[in-house]
Enzyme design. Structure first.
Site, mmCIF file in Angstrom:
data_model
loop_
_atom_site.group_PDB
_atom_site.id
_atom_site.type_symbol
_atom_site.label_atom_id
_atom_site.label_comp_id
_atom_site.label_asym_id
_atom_site.label_seq_id
_atom_site.Cartn_x
_atom_site.Cartn_y
_atom_site.Cartn_z
ATOM 1 N N GLU A 94 3.112 -12.128 -4.093
ATOM 2 C CA GLU A 94 2.150 -13.180 -3.768
ATOM 3 C C GLU A 94 0.711 -12.777 -4.062
ATOM 4 O OE1 GLU A 94 4.433 -15.720 -0.321
ATOM 5 O OE2 GLU A 94 3.145 -14.087 0.371
ATOM 6 N N CYS A 107 -7.121 -12.240 -4.135
ATOM 7 C CA CYS A 107 -6.462 -11.150 -3.408
ATOM 8 C C CYS A 107 -5.117 -10.940 -4.089
ATOM 9 C CB CYS A 107 -6.280 -11.529 -1.941
ATOM 10 S SG CYS A 107 -5.349 -10.299 -1.001
ATOM 11 N N CYS A 114 6.810 -3.377 0.041
ATOM 12 C CA CYS A 114 5.970 -2.224 0.388
ATOM 13 C C CYS A 114 6.835 -1.204 1.103
ATOM 14 C CB CYS A 114 4.814 -2.660 1.290
ATOM 15 S SG CYS A 114 3.599 -1.350 1.606
ATOM 16 N N CYS A 118 3.803 -0.582 7.852
ATOM 17 C CA CYS A 118 2.774 -0.766 8.888
ATOM 18 C C CYS A 118 3.265 -1.837 9.862
ATOM 19 C CB CYS A 118 1.445 -1.177 8.253
ATOM 20 S SG CYS A 118 0.753 0.100 7.173
ATOM 21 N N CYS A 121 1.953 -5.701 9.798
ATOM 22 C CA CYS A 121 1.852 -6.391 8.502
ATOM 23 C C CYS A 121 3.210 -6.943 8.084
ATOM 24 C CB CYS A 121 1.335 -5.398 7.454
ATOM 25 S SG CYS A 121 1.246 -6.080 5.787
ATOM 26 N N CYS A 340 -4.776 -12.147 6.020
ATOM 27 C CA CYS A 340 -4.555 -10.693 6.013
ATOM 28 C C CYS A 340 -3.305 -10.331 6.816
ATOM 29 C CB CYS A 340 -5.791 -10.011 6.609
ATOM 30 S SG CYS A 340 -5.656 -8.223 6.666
#
Length: 348
Positions: A94, A107, A114, A118, A121, A340
């Protein structure tokens, strides 16, 4: 796609010229094709309108052209646009267009999924499938730039590598993409308008310094002591705060580039004035330009919540009182999971 075909965008202009001469074509054809690949980027050979149909067929026989395509697009009430991109083999990633009056910011993602996990996230809960290649990262920027021109009649002014994945774990492709994005034979953007955000890979931050990069660097800190940072960011086990402070100082010494600390505020976790004191101590150890306080955007997998406006104001005022250059970054695109920490390849 024929596995033996070479990706045409992995050829230099000189190599393309040699190819065209080898098939009995004029050398100038290479520049025509090169411009289609990079300056007015298209996603297929068919779109190269000043190249004959026969020559386009020869190109598609001899080369692959694995470009990203837009899979879905979602528009936020605040003007933010989130795009889900599809790779040639069907993987999804994305990117987001964030418009303000002064800026049009892309962005972009650097990986499919990933590996850093984290806890706050959404992307961290996805499996990392693979790194994006440099030409795929370029496609993200080019497609978002196209959106910006179509919707806002303005080109992109800024790029932030704050999407899915850890850019410094895809070091070579990220730097190659930025090199192409900033090239006059690409999108011609200034590297000073590009920010690479990292969860903190000390060795690679130093590598950026050695490579004398010209873009800005942001460190996703989010907790100002190792115990708390370990709880939310497992990467802290191998890259503790002191190692990151040392790496950032090395990076600055080599490049003199702008450094920002990113700090998401979590209710009753890292938003007390004692946390602010620890953040101030770190800020004073690094020639950082700014602390970006970020509104937390809740996700379904995580237990964290947003602090009250009063707590955010108190934290920010305390930092300002201690001469910290601080800015509160309000979230954009929350209603379409584009803010975010929310990127997770959700559907329409």
């Amino acid at each position: 796609m024929n596995g033996k075909q070479q990706n045409i965008r992995h050829l230099s202009l000189t190599q393309l010229e040699a190819y065209f001469l080898s098939i009995g074509e004029k050398k100038f054809r290479a520049k025509q094709v090169y411009d289609w690949l990079w300056i007015k980027p298209v996603q297929s050979f068919d779109a190269m309108s000043n190249i004959s149909k026969e020559l386009r067929q020869v190109l598609s026989r001899d080369f692959s052209f694995p470009a990203l395509s837009v899979d879905t697009t979602r528009h936020s009430e605040d003007g933010t646009i989130k795009s889900r991109f599809k790779t040639i083999e069907g993987h999804l990633t994305e990117g987001v267009l964030i418009p303000t009056d002064e800026r049009k910011t892309a962005c972009v993602s650097s990986q499919i999924g990933c590996s850093l996990s984290c806890k706050f996230c959404a992307t961290g809960y996805l499996e990392r499938k693979r790194n994006l290649n440099f030409d795929e990262i370029y496609d993200e920027v080019a497609l978002i730039n196209q959106q910006s021109l179509e919707v806002y009649d303005k080109k992109l002014t800024n790029i932030v590598f704050m999407g899915m994945g850890e850019p410094l774990l895809n070091y070579k492709n990220v730097l190659a993409a930025i090199d192409r994005i900033t090239s006059p034979e690409g999108l011609g953007m200034s590297p000073r308008r590009i920010t690479v955000s990292t969860a903190g890979v000390a060795k690679q931050i130093k590598h950026l310094g050695d490579d004398k990069v010209k873009f800005k660097l942001a460190l996703s800190l989010h907790a100002a002591n190792d115990k708390k940072r370990h709880e939310i960011m497992p990467i802290n086990d191998t890259n503790n705060i002191q190692s990151l402070v040392d790496a950032l100082n090395y990076f600055y010494k080599q490049t003199k580039n702008e450094i920002t600390f990113e700090y998401i505020l979590f209710n009753n976790f890292n938003d007390a004035l004692e946390d602010a004191d620890e953040l101030i101590r770190i800020y004073r150890q690094v020639p950082a330009d700014l602390v970006n306080l970020i509104e937390y955007n809740p996700i379904e997998f995580a237990k964290f919540t947003k602090p009250s406006e009063e707590k955010v104001d108190a934290f920010m005022t305390y930092l300002e009182k201690h001469r910290v250059n601080v800015r509160l970054r309000r979230s954009r695109g929350k209603d379409i999971d584009a803010a975010c920490g929310q990127l997770a390849n959700k559907g329409k």
